[in-house]
Design an enzyme around this catalytic site. Structure first.
Site, PDB file in Angstrom:
ATOM      1  N   CYS A 151      -0.033   4.235   2.160  1.00 32.43           N
ATOM      2  CA  CYS A 151      -0.345   3.968   3.924  1.00 32.43           C
ATOM      3  C   CYS A 151       1.665   3.918   3.749  1.00 32.43           C
ATOM      4  O   CYS A 151       1.386   4.340   5.059  1.00 32.43           O
ATOM      5  CB  CYS A 151       0.031   2.492   4.038  1.00 32.43           C
ATOM      6  SG  CYS A 151      -1.820   1.186   3.267  1.00 32.43           S
ATOM      7  N   ASP A 152       1.961   3.274   2.780  1.00 34.07           N
ATOM      8  CA  ASP A 152       3.688   3.426   3.309  1.00 34.07           C
ATOM      9  C   ASP A 152       4.285   4.192   2.679  1.00 34.07           C
ATOM     10  O   ASP A 152       5.794   4.001   3.069  1.00 34.07           O
ATOM     11  CB  ASP A 152       4.193   1.898   3.859  1.00 34.07           C
ATOM     12  CG  ASP A 152       3.639   1.101   4.138  1.00 34.07           C
ATOM     13  OD1 ASP A 152       3.000   1.413   5.320  1.00 34.07           O
ATOM     14  OD2 ASP A 152       3.347  -0.120   3.682  1.00 34.07           O
ATOM     15  N   CYS A 189       0.791  -1.062  -0.080  1.00 40.70           N
ATOM     16  CA  CYS A 189      -0.109  -0.232   0.173  1.00 40.70           C
ATOM     17  C   CYS A 189       0.780   1.316  -0.194  1.00 40.70           C
ATOM     18  O   CYS A 189       1.460   1.674   0.967  1.00 40.70           O
ATOM     19  CB  CYS A 189      -0.683   0.101   1.300  1.00 40.70           C
ATOM     20  SG  CYS A 189      -1.883   1.738   1.217  1.00 40.70           S
TER      21      CYS A 189
END
Length: 305
Positions: free
Chosen positions: A133-134, A130
Site C-alpha cells: 500500500c505505502d 502494508c
C-alpha cells in the site's frame, strides 16, 4: 426485517451493500467503529485502478455516500450476537435486533501494533502496516521492517526493490518465515538484519518518523537507527469471534469461504480481509464485496422463489 444485512462498513461491506441494493434488496449495514474502514486512514490511495491520487478518506466518504443514495441503512452499532431462527439470521446489538435471510460478514482485521508511544499518531506519517500500500512513498529512502514471519520477509523483499536501505528487525534469533525468502533477502546488498532486537521507541519531527531506538537483547544495549519509514508486520487479528460459533473459521480465525464468498452456514457470505485468502488489498476487498452482495441477493431470490 431486511433482505440482506452486512456486518462491516469498510470497502468490502459497503460494496456488498451497493450491489445488493442495486439488485433491489432492502439492505442494512452495521458498523461498530467508523464507516469507511481502515482505508480512510491512508493519506493516499495510489494503487486503485482509475483513481490515482485519491486520499483514503475521500474514497471512503464517496463510497458511504454512494450506498446511502441507494437507500442502504447504515447504523453505527456493534454486533454482539448472531443466531439463526426460523431460517433467518438474527443479529443483536446494544441498540436492537435485526433479521434477514442473508448475511454478509465483512468484519475486517486489525493489524497488531507494537504498542509504542506515538505509534497511532505516526500512522501515515512514517508508520505503516502494508508495504504494498505505502512502499512507493519511500522510494530511495531508508526504512525498517519489524517481524519474523512470511509477511515481514515478503514486505522486506518488496521494499528492497524501491528503498535505499531496508533494515529487518526481529526479536528472535531465527525467522519463522520460509528459508527461501530469507536467502533471497541475504542476497540483497541493501538489506540489513538485526536479530534478537526489539523496537523500544519511535522518534519524530514535524514531517513524521525520523528514527527508532532499538534494544539488542543479547548485548543488553540500545542503539539508534535513522529511518523514514517503519513497516510493522507482526500479525493480524480477524474480527470473527462473535460469529465463529456458527460460521466456520480456520485456526487463525479467518472465515472459510472460497472465491464465491459463501461461508459454511447457508445464507452467510464472507468478504474482504476477514476471509481466508492470499492477497488483502483494497481491490480484492471490493471484488469480494461485489461477489458477496450478488451471492446474498441470489440467495434471497432463491429462498423466496
Amino acid at each position: 426485517m431486511y433482505d440482506v444485512i452486512v456486518v462491516g462498513g469498510g470497502p468490502a461491506g459497503l460494496t456488498a451493500a451497493l450491489y445488493a441494493a442495486r439488485a433491489g434488496k432492502a439492505v442494512l449495514v452495521l458498523e461498530g467503529e467508523s464507516a469507511g474502514g481502515q482505508i480512510q486512514y491512508s493519506p493516499l490511495v495510489d494503487n486503485y485502478p482509475g483513481l490515482p491520487g485519491m486520499s483514503g478518506a475521500d474514497f471512503s466518504q464517496a463510497l458511504v455516500q454512494q450506498v446511502q443514495n441507494l437507500g442502504v441503512h447504515l447504523r453505527m452499532e456493534e454486533v454482539t450476537l448472531l443466531r439463526t431462527q426460523n431460517g433467518l439470521m438474527e443479529l443483536t446489538t446494544s441498540q436492537g435486533r435485526y433479521t434477514a435471510p442473508a448475511l454478509v460478514l465483512a468484519t475486517g482485521v486489525s493489524h497488531r501494533k507494537l504498542g509504542l508511544a506515538g505509534e497511532d499518531e505516526l500512522i501515515g506519517m512514517g508508520v505503516s502496516y502494508c508495504a504494498v500500500c505505502d512502499g512507493a512513498f519511500y522510494a530511495g529512502r531508508p526504512v525498517a521492517v519489524v517481524g519474523g514471519g512470511d509477511t515481514a520477509l515478503q514486505e522486506a523483499l518488496f521494499l528492497s526493490a524501491r528503498c535505499s536501505k531496508v533494515t529487518l528487525i526481529h526479536r528472535r534469533d531465527l525467522f519463522r518465515g520460509e528459508s527461501r525468502l530469507v536467502e533471497q533477502l541475504r542476497e540483497k546488498d541493501n538489506v540489513d538484519f538485526l536479530l534478537s532486537t526489539t523496537v523500544e521507541a519511535l522518534h519524530s519531527g514535524s514531517d513524521g518518523l525520523t528514527g527508532l531506538t532499538l534494544r539488542d537483547q543479547k548485548a543488553k544495549k540500545t542503539l539508534e537507527l535513522a529511518v523514514d519509514g517503519l513497516f510493522v508486520a507482526v500479525g493480524q487479528e480477524p474480527h470473527s469471534q462473535v460469529f465463529s460459533t456458527l460460521v466456520m473459521t480456520d485456526d487463525r480465525g479467518y472465515f472459510l469461504a472460497g472465491e464465491d464468498c459463501a461461508a459454511s452456514l447457508p445464507g452467510v457470505f464472507a468478504a474482504g480481509d476477514c476471509r481466508v485468502k492470499s492477497v488483502r488489498q483494497l481491490t480484492t476487498a471490493v471484488g469480494d464485496g461485489a461477489v458477496a452482495g450478488l451471492g446474498a441477493s441470489r440467495y434471497v431470490d432463491e429462498r423466496q422463489g
